[in-house]
Enzyme design. Structure first.
Site, PDB file in Angstrom:
ATOM      1  N   GLY A  55      38.126  48.000  40.889  1.00 44.98           N
ATOM      2  CA  GLY A  55      38.811  48.672  41.983  1.00 44.98           C
ATOM      3  C   GLY A  55      37.774  49.540  42.682  1.00 44.98           C
ATOM      4  O   GLY A  55      37.030  50.279  42.024  1.00 44.98           O
ATOM      5  N   ASP A 245      38.220  46.757  49.791  1.00 48.07           N
ATOM      6  CA  ASP A 245      36.900  47.009  49.196  1.00 48.07           C
ATOM      7  C   ASP A 245      35.876  47.428  50.232  1.00 48.07           C
ATOM      8  O   ASP A 245      34.830  47.984  49.885  1.00 48.07           O
ATOM      9  CB  ASP A 245      36.407  45.756  48.467  1.00 48.07           C
ATOM     10  CG  ASP A 245      37.202  45.559  47.190  1.00 48.07           C
ATOM     11  OD1 ASP A 245      38.322  45.012  47.274  1.00 48.07           O
ATOM     12  OD2 ASP A 245      36.728  46.002  46.128  1.00 48.07           O
ATOM     13  N   ASN A 255      39.196  42.306  50.959  1.00 46.58           N
ATOM     14  CA  ASN A 255      40.009  42.680  49.790  1.00 46.58           C
ATOM     15  C   ASN A 255      40.124  41.458  48.886  1.00 46.58           C
ATOM     16  O   ASN A 255      39.617  40.375  49.198  1.00 46.58           O
ATOM     17  CB  ASN A 255      41.388  43.188  50.216  1.00 46.58           C
ATOM     18  CG  ASN A 255      42.125  43.848  49.061  1.00 46.58           C
ATOM     19  OD1 ASN A 255      41.559  44.645  48.330  1.00 46.58           O
ATOM     20  ND2 ASN A 255      43.388  43.499  48.859  1.00 46.58           N
TER      21      ASN A 255
HETATM   22  O1  MRU Z   1      37.854  42.595  41.587  1.00 48.89           O
HETATM   23  P1  MRU Z   1      38.582  43.890  41.612  1.00 48.89           P
HETATM   24  O2  MRU Z   1      39.671  43.975  40.607  1.00 48.89           O
HETATM   25  O3  MRU Z   1      37.644  45.074  41.547  1.00 48.89           O
HETATM   26  O4  MRU Z   1      39.253  43.921  43.051  1.00 48.89           O
HETATM   27  C1  MRU Z   1      39.983  45.053  43.439  1.00 48.89           C
HETATM   28  C2  MRU Z   1      40.603  44.950  44.786  1.00 48.89           C
HETATM   29  O5  MRU Z   1      40.454  43.980  45.482  1.00 48.89           O
HETATM   30  C3  MRU Z   1      41.348  46.162  45.263  1.00 48.89           C
HETATM   31  O6  MRU Z   1      42.391  45.800  46.107  1.00 48.89           O
HETATM   32  C4  MRU Z   1      40.386  47.075  46.031  1.00 48.89           C
HETATM   33  O7  MRU Z   1      39.224  47.309  45.291  1.00 48.89           O
HETATM   34  C5  MRU Z   1      41.017  48.368  46.379  1.00 48.89           C
HETATM   35  S1  MRU Z   1      41.285  49.376  44.968  1.00 48.89           S
HETATM   36  C6  MRU Z   1      41.969  50.820  45.486  1.00 48.89           C
END
Ligand code: MRU
Length: 359
Positions: A55, A245, A255
């Site tokens: 995240g 992201d 995202n």
């Molecule tokens: O691969 P991840 O689990 O890190 O991906 C996370 C996401 O895509 C979230 O939607 C994004 O990081 C926002 S978290 C507040």
């Protein structure tokens, strides 16, 4: 400020305790609660790369503390050597995952702070860096609260809200970003329904979002990613809120893979599509989404399920972890300073400077 007040049963996502970095291992949730004491900078890199901490905002906070771990045995070095070592670790840590801008944002902010400090010895410089990491951590909680406050009015009694991946408390050190308006509305006593996409291939929706919303007493229903458009077509979804992201200057954003399809479906059905975005996730130096680097992960994440091969042997597979949604499909960005609407190029610049801080 209280940390993750809705989750008294869960340890914090990230904790700094007397010089130790403790990370809640998100790959083990929801069935095992395991907290890892991070031994060194390699372990920080691995925890980020392997999604034990994940995240965008949580990665940024973990990286800031990660640099403190990297440097904790270097406080007797001459200052110039300490700075050189810090820079080396920063460059390496920053490359653990490419898409979430919070990672480089956190690392760069620590380096900037180190440059601004006129320290006579490395111990003083190190102490200042630990304080900066704690500030990043505290600010992250406050950003989530701000998003909750500004996003809550979007949630009305009785509506259906759909979200994707986990942009929740587990993805931050506060009440999440996409989930912040949900938790704020829940605190205010509103009743509404949330649909959580399971989020193939690593199932952050099923394992994390469904779990944390359920723990917090939110009425949450898990759906397959491929069911989202159908659920929308039945009139069950009034609002989509996702995290991000990285947001480019023109409002295109990256995202979790599958977000683009959701945005297209929401637009088709006339459903408002909002992106929860703390300023730490803005990248106003990147002009548009086509310039955002998309992480491509190991094909095994999709050819296998729970460690068992499900696809034929030697199957070719692509596993982009994120997609880019064009700004035209976005109703607004819910930031800690308010909801930003089109034209995004102008409205984002009005609220935030190029570093993503308040303008
Ligand atoms: O691969 P991840 O689990 O890190 O991906 C996370 C996401 O895509 C979230 O939607 C994004 O990081 C926002 S978290 C507040």
């Amino acid at each position: 400020m209280a940390s993750q007040p809705l989750f008294s049963t869960l340890p914090p996502t990230i904790e700094w305790r007397d010089g130790d970095l403790l990370l809640l291992d998100q790959t083990r949730l929801p069935h095992e609660i395991v907290v890892e004491n991070i031994a060194d900078v390699k372990a920080v890199w691995r925890a980020i790369r392997e999604l034990r901490v994940r995240g965008a905002p949580a990665i940024g906070v973990a990286a800031a503390y990660g640099l403190c771990i990297a440097m904790r045995d270097s406080t007797t070095l001459p200052v110039a050597l300490y700075r050189a070592e810090l820079e080396r670790h920063a460059n390496w840590l920053e490359a653990a995952r490419p898409t979430a801008v919070n990672l480089s944002w956190g690392v760069r902010r620590m380096l900037r702070h180190a440059r601004d400090i006129d320290a006579k010895d490395s111990a003083t410089l190190h102490a200042a860096l630990v304080e900066e990491a704690k500030r990043i951590h505290d600010e992250d909680r406050a950003l989530c609260e701000g998003i909750g406050e500004h996003g809550m009015p979007l949630i009305r009694e009785g509506i259906g809200v759909l979200t994707h991946c986990n942009a929740g408390a587990l993805a931050t050190t506060g009440i999440g970003t996409a989930t912040a308006p949900i938790y704020a509305a829940r605190r205010a006593g509103l009743a509404f329904k949330v649909y959580a996409d399971e989020t193939r291939p690593l199932l952050q929706g099923a394992r994390l979002t469904a779990f944390e919303l359920q723990q917090a007493g939110v009425d949450v229903t898990l759906i397959m990613d491929s069911a989202a458009a159908s659920i929308m077509s039945q009139g069950l979804v009034d609002l989509v809120i996702v995290g991000t992201d990285r947001v480019a200057a023109n409002g295109d954003f990256a995202n979790k893979i599958g977000t683009l399809g959701l945005a297209i479906a929401a637009n088709h059905y006339g459903i408002p599509f909002y992106v929860a975005c703390p300023s730490s996730t803005l990248d106003l130096q990147t002009a548009s989404g086509s310039r955002i680097e998309i992480e491509e992960r190991d094909a095994e994440e999709i050819t296998h399920l729970a460690g068992r091969r499900i696809a034929p042997d030697a199957m070719q597979a692509r596993n982009p972890a994120f997609d880019v949604t064009p700004h035209a499909l976005v109703s607004g960005f819910i930031t800690e300073r308010g909801i930003v609407r089109a034209p995004f190029e102008r409205s984002l610049r009005t609220l935030f400077d190029a570093e993503g801080t308040a303008a």
